[in-house]
Write a protein that holds these residues in place. Structure first.
Motif, mmCIF file in Angstrom:
data_model
loop_
_atom_site.group_PDB
_atom_site.id
_atom_site.type_symbol
_atom_site.label_atom_id
_atom_site.label_comp_id
_atom_site.label_asym_id
_atom_site.label_seq_id
_atom_site.Cartn_x
_atom_site.Cartn_y
_atom_site.Cartn_z
ATOM 1 N N ALA A 288 0.830 -1.201 0.000
ATOM 2 C CA ALA A 288 0.000 0.000 0.000
ATOM 3 C C ALA A 288 0.864 1.250 0.000
ATOM 4 O O ALA A 288 0.443 2.312 -0.471
ATOM 5 N N ALA A 289 2.089 1.129 0.510
ATOM 6 C CA ALA A 289 3.006 2.269 0.578
ATOM 7 C C ALA A 289 3.900 2.390 -0.645
ATOM 8 O O ALA A 289 4.850 3.183 -0.649
ATOM 9 N N ALA A 290 3.611 1.622 -1.695
ATOM 10 C CA ALA A 290 4.421 1.706 -2.922
ATOM 11 C C ALA A 290 4.415 3.131 -3.464
ATOM 12 O O ALA A 290 3.382 3.806 -3.461
ATOM 13 N N LYS A 291 5.569 3.582 -3.929
ATOM 14 C CA LYS A 291 5.675 4.950 -4.448
ATOM 15 C C LYS A 291 5.140 5.073 -5.877
ATOM 16 O O LYS A 291 4.795 6.155 -6.337
ATOM 17 N N ASN A 292 5.068 3.956 -6.589
ATOM 18 C CA ASN A 292 4.579 3.984 -7.964
ATOM 19 C C ASN A 292 3.588 2.835 -8.183
ATOM 20 O O ASN A 292 3.825 1.927 -8.984
ATOM 21 N N PRO A 293 2.457 2.878 -7.497
ATOM 22 C CA PRO A 293 1.511 1.747 -7.560
ATOM 23 C C PRO A 293 0.898 1.528 -8.938
ATOM 24 O O PRO A 293 0.645 0.381 -9.320
ATOM 25 N N GLU A 294 0.645 2.586 -9.698
ATOM 26 C CA GLU A 294 0.015 2.402 -11.008
ATOM 27 C C GLU A 294 0.954 1.698 -11.976
ATOM 28 O O GLU A 294 0.535 0.852 -12.769
ATOM 29 N N LEU A 295 2.233 2.040 -11.917
ATOM 30 C CA LEU A 295 3.192 1.357 -12.781
ATOM 31 C C LEU A 295 3.363 -0.095 -12.316
ATOM 32 O O LEU A 295 3.543 -1.000 -13.133
ATOM 33 N N ALA A 296 3.289 -0.321 -11.008
ATOM 34 C CA ALA A 296 3.359 -1.686 -10.486
ATOM 35 C C ALA A 296 2.180 -2.514 -10.986
ATOM 36 O O ALA A 296 2.330 -3.690 -11.321
ATOM 37 N N LYS A 297 0.997 -1.915 -11.048
ATOM 38 C CA LYS A 297 -0.179 -2.620 -11.582
ATOM 39 C C LYS A 297 0.014 -2.959 -13.056
ATOM 40 O O LYS A 297 -0.365 -4.034 -13.521
ATOM 41 N N GLU A 298 0.598 -2.016 -13.811
ATOM 42 C CA GLU A 298 0.858 -2.275 -15.225
ATOM 43 C C GLU A 298 1.847 -3.426 -15.387
ATOM 44 O O GLU A 298 1.697 -4.286 -16.258
ATOM 45 N N PHE A 299 2.857 -3.478 -14.520
ATOM 46 C CA PHE A 299 3.835 -4.569 -14.560
ATOM 47 C C PHE A 299 3.144 -5.897 -14.243
ATOM 48 O O PHE A 299 3.421 -6.923 -14.885
ATOM 49 N N LEU A 300 2.235 -5.885 -13.282
ATOM 50 C CA LEU A 300 1.497 -7.093 -12.930
ATOM 51 C C LEU A 300 0.678 -7.583 -14.123
ATOM 52 O O LEU A 300 0.703 -8.781 -14.464
ATOM 53 N N ARG A 301 -0.043 -6.687 -14.789
ATOM 54 C CA ARG A 301 -0.817 -7.067 -15.968
ATOM 55 C C ARG A 301 0.100 -7.650 -17.052
ATOM 56 O O ARG A 301 -0.232 -8.653 -17.694
ATOM 57 N N PHE A 302 1.245 -7.014 -17.231
ATOM 58 C CA PHE A 302 2.227 -7.454 -18.219
ATOM 59 C C PHE A 302 2.679 -8.897 -17.962
ATOM 60 O O PHE A 302 2.868 -9.678 -18.897
ATOM 61 N N LEU A 303 2.826 -9.260 -16.677
ATOM 62 C CA LEU A 303 3.306 -10.595 -16.346
ATOM 63 C C LEU A 303 2.327 -11.690 -16.766
ATOM 64 O O LEU A 303 2.726 -12.843 -16.949
ATOM 65 N N TYR A 304 1.047 -11.348 -16.938
ATOM 66 C CA TYR A 304 0.058 -12.332 -17.377
ATOM 67 C C TYR A 304 -0.079 -12.389 -18.899
ATOM 68 O O TYR A 304 -0.940 -13.110 -19.411
ATOM 69 N N SER A 305 0.750 -11.659 -19.619
ATOM 70 C CA SER A 305 0.694 -11.688 -21.078
ATOM 71 C C SER A 305 1.137 -13.057 -21.589
ATOM 72 O O SER A 305 1.872 -13.796 -20.914
ATOM 73 N N ASP A 306 0.704 -13.408 -22.792
ATOM 74 C CA ASP A 306 1.073 -14.703 -23.368
ATOM 75 C C ASP A 306 2.586 -14.852 -23.474
ATOM 76 O O ASP A 306 3.141 -15.941 -23.264
ATOM 77 N N GLU A 307 3.261 -13.761 -23.814
ATOM 78 C CA GLU A 307 4.714 -13.823 -23.980
ATOM 79 C C GLU A 307 5.402 -14.150 -22.657
ATOM 80 O O GLU A 307 6.335 -14.950 -22.603
#
Length: 448
Positions: free
Chosen positions: A329-348
């Motif tokens: 919850a204290a992450a300084k860049n939570p939105e970019l962290a969410k984007e990274f999380l979504r990226f990890l579920y990509s087919d690639e």
């Protein structure tokens, strides 16, 4: 014993263009940094190094700072205390360091509902719909019991009844769906070649959790496991649980257990099964790697089936393991962290992870996406999720006080030897577990 596959040196070659999100780009954004903390286990670091490179290449202006270590919990704990939490963490709640459990207890993780209710990385639907059924609602992802997601699933590891697909195909045998069909098959096997219906890792009865928890969930519902996991009075001694315990006892009582099973270790029982002495054994996908040099009957091919249920159209629970991602919850860049999380579920990403590890992300499409990266055995065994009405099931006990002398899993599984030897009734089994739970409750109350 239970183990994961070691990471291979092979890494999928991909261009950054193939992983560009159709939904989100950071090309026009100011330069941003993403600090990620990764537990380095048996899969090694090659996959993560590749994901960092691809994410930076496909998100202009983004710099990922990765700390990866087998002791990542000990590294980030003082950072979190000092107010410098990483933006993204790959670490399990069951780690001995206790970091994730502490963050859960302190409600210090970011709610991820918006990530899973939002579009997936390919823009073809919601991310929630991509995840293997049953996982997001488990306490591994929704730790407060309210279905709100605070931890995201990484890879999954199905466990169930391992069998020889070749033997079943050659003898036109159907994999049993119900307990009645299971025991009927035991009689059929005696006529075919005399093999036993079932064996398990006798002196390590903890392997039987792969049968017990799905059986209880079938009889009582998943909520029954939550009560057991929290040591509630009466949770292990009731009509539904006794029925599940009775099915396990019947395997030996009716003559379907491989002779000598209770005295075998894991490799001995697994070898016997692979040699055609028994049709089924409880185990997980790691068995292929663990037994790669073991003798086996001609044409042996791994496959996995769910535990039988009372009715063919019941939910077929698949006991599962699941590693986790989280965002403080204290992450300084939570939105970019969410984007990274979504990226990890990509087919690639899913495909690259399969090639590096021999394991799969907890997504419905992972098996087909990474088919060419998997051995035939692993591909077959992960097919368990595609069985009709299959649903992932995860069981995790509440922590006992440090000075508590009760090991809940030992109290539940060690009696199986006596039960199979007809030295203990299922009623005595249940009563003994209830007595152990009562002591745990007393110790927890004293600790508070």
């Amino acid at each position: 014993m239970k183990k994961r596959f070691a990471a291979s040196a092979m890494i999928l070659a991909m261009s950054a263009a193939t992983v560009l999100s159709p939904l989100t780009t950071f090309a026009e954004a100011e330069e941003q940094e993403l600090n990620i903390a990764i537990f380095q286990g048996g899969y090694g670091d090659a996959y993560w190094n590749q994901m960092v490179e691809l994410f930076e290449a496909s998100h202009e202006g983004v710099k990922v700072n990765m700390t990866i270590s087998p002791t990542i919990g000990d590294i980030i704990r003082p950072q979190i205390v000092a107010g410098n939490a990483p933006d993204f963490i790959c670490l399990n709640d069951g780690g001995e360091d206790g970091v994730i459990l502490s963050l859960i207890k302190e409600h210090a993780l970011l709610n991820l509902d918006d990530v899973f209710d939002g579009e997936n990385y390919a823009g073809t639907g919601t991310l929630r719909d991509d995840i293997t059924d049953g996982i997001l609602s488990s306490t591994k992802c929704a730790p407060y019991g309210d279905d709100e997601i605070y931890l995201a699933p990484f890879n999954s590891g199905p466990q169930g009844l391992i069998y020889n697909k070749t033997f079943f195909d050659e003898n036109n045998l159907e994999v049993p769906k119900t307990w009645d069909e299971f025991f009927t098959l035991g009689d059929t096997l005696k006529d075919i070649d005399g093999r036993a219906l079932f064996t398990y890792q006798g002196i390590y009865p903890g392997y039987m959790e792969e049968m017990l928890w799905p059986a209880i969930a079938n009889e009582c519902g998943e909520e029954a496991l939550t009560k057991i996991a929290n040591y509630e009075e009466g949770s292990f001694n009731n009509e539904g649980v006794l029925k599940a315990l009775t099915h396990i006892k019947e395997i030996a009582e009716k003559g379907y257990l491989l002779e000598g099973t209770v005295g075998m270790n894991h490799t001995e029982s697994q070898t016997e099964m692979m040699l055609g002495k028994a049709a089924f054994i409880t185990n997980g996908t790691w068995m292929e790697n663990e037994m790669q040099d073991a003798p086996r009957e001609e044409g042996f091919e791994f496959a996995m089936a769910p535990i039988p249920t009372e009715n063919a159209d019941d939910v077929h629970y698949v006991f599962d393991s699941c590693e986790q991602f989280s965002i403080p919850a204290a992450a300084k860049n939570p939105e970019l962290a969410k984007e990274f999380l979504r990226f990890l579920y990509s087919d690639e990403s899913v495909s690259a992870f399969a090639e590096a590890s021999g394991a799969l992300y907890a997504t419905k499409s992972a098996r087909e996406v990474a088919k060419d990266k998997l051995s035939t055995a692993i591909y077959n065994m992960y097919g368990i999720y595609e069985e009709a009405n299959a649903s992932s099931l995860i069981m995790s006990f509440a922590a006992v006080p440090a000075d508590c002398k009760i090991n809940p899993k030992d109290e539940i599984f060690n009696p199986i030897t006596s039960v199979m030897n007809d030295e203990m009734t299922v009623e005595e089994w249940a009563q003994n577990v209830e007595a152990a739970f009562a002591q745990v409750r007393a110790d927890m109350e004293a600790a508070n």
